[in-house]
Design a protein around this motif. Sequence first.
Motif, PDB file in Angstrom:
ATOM      1  N   VAL A  30       0.626  -0.966   0.246  1.00  0.00           N
ATOM      2  CA  VAL A  30       0.078   0.166  -0.190  1.00  0.00           C
ATOM      3  C   VAL A  30       0.853   1.342   0.002  1.00  0.00           C
ATOM      4  N   PRO A  31       0.688   2.227  -1.162  1.00  0.00           N
ATOM      5  CA  PRO A  31       1.707   2.653  -1.017  1.00  0.00           C
ATOM      6  C   PRO A  31       1.386   4.277   0.367  1.00  0.00           C
ATOM      7  N   GLN A  32       1.744   4.076   0.571  1.00  0.00           N
ATOM      8  CA  GLN A  32       2.124   5.750   2.051  1.00  0.00           C
ATOM      9  C   GLN A  32       2.478   7.119   1.328  1.00  0.00           C
ATOM     10  N   TYR A 150      -6.372  -1.037  -2.720  1.00  0.00           N
ATOM     11  CA  TYR A 150      -6.980  -2.615  -3.240  1.00  0.00           C
ATOM     12  C   TYR A 150      -8.108  -2.008  -3.954  1.00  0.00           C
ATOM     13  N   ILE A 151      -9.366  -1.641  -4.003  1.00  0.00           N
ATOM     14  CA  ILE A 151      -9.997  -1.346  -4.965  1.00  0.00           C
ATOM     15  C   ILE A 151      -9.599  -0.354  -5.571  1.00  0.00           C
ATOM     16  N   GLY A 154      -7.618  -3.531  -8.142  1.00  0.00           N
ATOM     17  CA  GLY A 154      -8.327  -4.274  -8.803  1.00  0.00           C
ATOM     18  C   GLY A 154      -8.404  -4.823  -7.604  1.00  0.00           C
ATOM     19  N   LEU A 155      -8.185  -5.508  -6.785  1.00  0.00           N
ATOM     20  CA  LEU A 155      -7.743  -6.720  -5.529  1.00  0.00           C
ATOM     21  C   LEU A 155      -9.611  -7.297  -4.855  1.00  0.00           C
ATOM     22  N   GLY A 156     -10.221  -5.424  -5.386  1.00  0.00           N
ATOM     23  CA  GLY A 156     -11.537  -5.643  -4.344  1.00  0.00           C
ATOM     24  C   GLY A 156     -11.385  -5.013  -3.072  1.00  0.00           C
ATOM     25  N   ALA A 157     -12.988  -4.457  -2.127  1.00  0.00           N
ATOM     26  CA  ALA A 157     -12.885  -3.949  -0.812  1.00  0.00           C
ATOM     27  C   ALA A 157     -12.237  -4.259   0.621  1.00  0.00           C
ATOM     28  N   ASP A 158     -12.986  -5.552  -0.171  1.00  0.00           N
ATOM     29  CA  ASP A 158     -12.905  -7.205   1.209  1.00  0.00           C
ATOM     30  C   ASP A 158     -11.089  -7.594   1.224  1.00  0.00           C
TER      31      ASP A 158
END
Length: 165
Positions: A30-32, A150-151, A154-158
């Motif tokens: 995750v980019p910070q 993640y949304i 393309g991995l999805g919110a969950d």
Amino acid sequence: MYKVLDGSAHPLAPKEIAIPAMPEDERIWVPQAEGVWFRPMMLNTLQGQWCNLLRVRRAGILSKHLHPQPVHGYVIKGRWHYLEHDWVAETGSYVFEPPGEIHTLTVPEDCEEMITFFNISGCMVYLDENNEQIGFEDVFTKIDMCRQHYIDVGLGADYVDQFVR
């Protein structure tokens, strides 16, 4: 009294997490900030704790901050230091950060990549040059950052849910 019949955990215990620490899929990071990512490993909403890998691929100051709770770190790759101290955390180093200490994380010019495992309780309070609060992160802001990233990839919110306890 609860009796374990099949060797499993208590039915109310949260599910364990067993994942590869270094993911093959770059989208998990995750980019910070520019040149800075984190890889969530466990996001503990009940105790306000998170464990992650911090990966930095740029030199310079990352942030001046403090923690109201203790922090534990283990350097997997590269090195870094705090401007306020004379020690350097290098590959294989363990770092304990006591609550309330102000420090400025810095990666040296000759370090191409730094990866450190951090176990953080409470929050990170970001500070300006006058030690005034300019922001914070906690387990919930980390979850929100992960969910949006993640949304976006393309991995999805969950996708983040596997790390949340």
